[in-house]
Design a protein around this motif. Structure first.
Motif, PDB file in Angstrom:
ATOM      1  N   VAL A  97      53.047  30.187  48.694  1.00 46.22           N
ATOM      2  CA  VAL A  97      51.581  30.242  48.659  1.00 46.22           C
ATOM      3  C   VAL A  97      51.105  31.662  48.966  1.00 46.22           C
ATOM      4  N   PHE A  98      51.687  32.275  49.981  1.00 54.51           N
ATOM      5  CA  PHE A  98      51.303  33.635  50.373  1.00 54.51           C
ATOM      6  C   PHE A  98      51.563  34.631  49.245  1.00 54.51           C
ATOM      7  N   ALA A  99      52.790  34.630  48.740  1.00 48.21           N
ATOM      8  CA  ALA A  99      53.160  35.585  47.692  1.00 48.21           C
ATOM      9  C   ALA A  99      52.428  35.274  46.386  1.00 48.21           C
ATOM     10  N   GLY A 100      52.263  34.010  46.063  1.00 48.59           N
ATOM     11  CA  GLY A 100      51.552  33.630  44.844  1.00 48.59           C
ATOM     12  C   GLY A 100      50.097  34.047  44.881  1.00 48.59           C
ATOM     13  N   TYR A 101      49.451  33.811  46.026  1.00 50.48           N
ATOM     14  CA  TYR A 101      48.033  34.163  46.159  1.00 50.48           C
ATOM     15  C   TYR A 101      47.830  35.674  46.015  1.00 50.48           C
ATOM     16  N   PHE A 102      48.526  36.443  46.840  1.00 58.25           N
ATOM     17  CA  PHE A 102      48.293  37.880  46.829  1.00 58.25           C
ATOM     18  C   PHE A 102      48.872  38.557  45.587  1.00 58.25           C
ATOM     19  N   GLY A 103      49.925  37.993  45.012  1.00 57.98           N
ATOM     20  CA  GLY A 103      50.446  38.510  43.750  1.00 57.98           C
ATOM     21  C   GLY A 103      49.456  38.277  42.610  1.00 57.98           C
ATOM     22  N   ALA A 104      48.911  37.066  42.547  1.00 54.77           N
ATOM     23  CA  ALA A 104      47.909  36.761  41.520  1.00 54.77           C
ATOM     24  C   ALA A 104      46.656  37.609  41.730  1.00 54.77           C
ATOM     25  N   TYR A 105      46.313  37.835  42.989  1.00 51.37           N
ATOM     26  CA  TYR A 105      45.139  38.651  43.279  1.00 51.37           C
ATOM     27  C   TYR A 105      45.353  40.089  42.805  1.00 51.37           C
ATOM     28  N   SER A 106      46.535  40.632  43.072  1.00 46.37           N
ATOM     29  CA  SER A 106      46.841  41.992  42.616  1.00 46.37           C
ATOM     30  C   SER A 106      46.830  42.069  41.093  1.00 46.37           C
ATOM     31  N   ALA A 107      47.412  41.071  40.445  1.00 49.07           N
ATOM     32  CA  ALA A 107      47.423  41.049  38.977  1.00 49.07           C
ATOM     33  C   ALA A 107      46.003  40.934  38.424  1.00 49.07           C
ATOM     34  N   GLY A 108      45.172  40.124  39.060  1.00 47.76           N
ATOM     35  CA  GLY A 108      43.784  39.984  38.630  1.00 47.76           C
ATOM     36  C   GLY A 108      42.986  41.263  38.806  1.00 47.76           C
ATOM     37  N   MET A 109      43.267  41.982  39.882  1.00 46.78           N
ATOM     38  CA  MET A 109      42.572  43.253  40.094  1.00 46.78           C
ATOM     39  C   MET A 109      43.000  44.284  39.042  1.00 46.78           C
ATOM     40  N   LEU A 110      44.281  44.283  38.694  1.00 46.74           N
ATOM     41  CA  LEU A 110      44.745  45.173  37.616  1.00 46.74           C
ATOM     42  C   LEU A 110      44.068  44.809  36.300  1.00 46.74           C
ATOM     43  N   ARG A 111      43.979  43.551  36.028  1.00 46.54           N
ATOM     44  CA  ARG A 111      43.325  43.090  34.792  1.00 46.54           C
ATOM     45  C   ARG A 111      41.867  43.535  34.753  1.00 46.54           C
ATOM     46  N   TRP A 112      41.176  43.400  35.872  1.00 47.67           N
ATOM     47  CA  TRP A 112      39.775  43.809  35.951  1.00 47.67           C
ATOM     48  C   TRP A 112      39.644  45.310  35.719  1.00 47.67           C
ATOM     49  N   VAL A 149      42.151  50.641  44.078  1.00 44.89           N
ATOM     50  CA  VAL A 149      43.092  51.729  43.801  1.00 44.89           C
ATOM     51  C   VAL A 149      44.239  51.124  42.984  1.00 44.89           C
ATOM     52  N   MET A 150      44.433  51.642  41.789  1.00 44.51           N
ATOM     53  CA  MET A 150      45.426  51.066  40.876  1.00 44.51           C
ATOM     54  C   MET A 150      46.827  51.037  41.485  1.00 44.51           C
ATOM     55  N   SER A 151      47.224  52.097  42.167  1.00 38.93           N
ATOM     56  CA  SER A 151      48.575  52.127  42.731  1.00 38.93           C
ATOM     57  C   SER A 151      48.762  51.039  43.783  1.00 38.93           C
ATOM     58  N   ARG A 152      47.717  50.737  44.535  1.00 41.53           N
ATOM     59  CA  ARG A 152      47.817  49.648  45.523  1.00 41.53           C
ATOM     60  C   ARG A 152      47.971  48.299  44.832  1.00 41.53           C
ATOM     61  N   HIS A 153      47.286  48.111  43.718  1.00 39.51           N
ATOM     62  CA  HIS A 153      47.401  46.839  42.991  1.00 39.51           C
ATOM     63  C   HIS A 153      48.798  46.687  42.392  1.00 39.51           C
ATOM     64  N   TRP A 154      49.321  47.778  41.824  1.00 40.59           N
ATOM     65  CA  TRP A 154      50.676  47.725  41.264  1.00 40.59           C
ATOM     66  C   TRP A 154      51.707  47.471  42.360  1.00 40.59           C
TER      67      TRP A 154
END
Length: 170
Positions: A144-159, A33-38
């Motif tokens: 580590v926590f914020a970096g991991y899940f932030g990068a994950y959200s950004a990667g999902m948006l990119r996908w 869901v795009m809004s969740r990733h943002w």
């Protein structure tokens, strides 16, 4: 041993188990869901920027936060490579690697519980209560926590944007 210590010895493992069970359900196949990733990207960026702004006058602490964030971001990129992506007629779905996300989340939750216990133990003493940003280990865990899940959200948006672009070109 007093009653408070016994209660803590019982409640802390119970709390960790409940958090683990909840996180395990969240690491299953889910709809993208795009809004969740943002929202995830904004929240996890704020989790680094807010303490970072407080630490501007403390370069060593700011460095620990940056190291943790960089490690978490790299770990998040690796986690994105281990993710299974699905495009179905019902929508876009992904299945994160359960172990990677659980490790990061439980590390952070464990550190939060430790800081909470430290505050509880020092409650009646003359010691000043520790701030969340006082410990380098806490800052690394937060990063580590914020970096991991932030990068994950950004990667999902990119996908998702790549899927949108591919669908538009067809």
């Amino acid at each position: 041993m007093n009653i408070q210590t016994i209660v803590l010895l019982i409640l802390v493992p119970l709390l960790m188990w409940r958090v683990y069970a909840r996180l395990k359900r969240m690491m299953a196949r889910q709809q993208s869901v795009m809004s969740r990733h943002w929202t995830g990207l904004a929240v996890f960026a704020a989790m680094v920027l807010v303490p970072g702004s407080e630490l501007l006058s403390q370069p060593a602490s700011l460095g620990w936060l940056a190291v943790g964030t960089a490690a978490g971001t790299a770990y998040g990129i690796w986690g994105l490579r281990k993710t299974r992506y699905e495009v179905t007629p019902e929508g876009y779905f992904f299945t994160p690697n359960e172990r990677l996300g659980m490790l990061v989340a439980m590390l952070f939750v464990g550190r939060i519980i430790y800081v909470g216990l430290e505050i509880f133990v020092n409650q009646g003493s003359a010691n000043t209560l520790p701030r969340f940003t006082d410990s380098p280990l806490t800052l690394v865990c937060l990063g580590v926590f914020a970096g991991y899940f932030g990068a994950y959200s950004a990667g999902m948006l990119r996908w998702r944007y790549a899927m949108k672009k591919a669908a538009a070109s067809d």
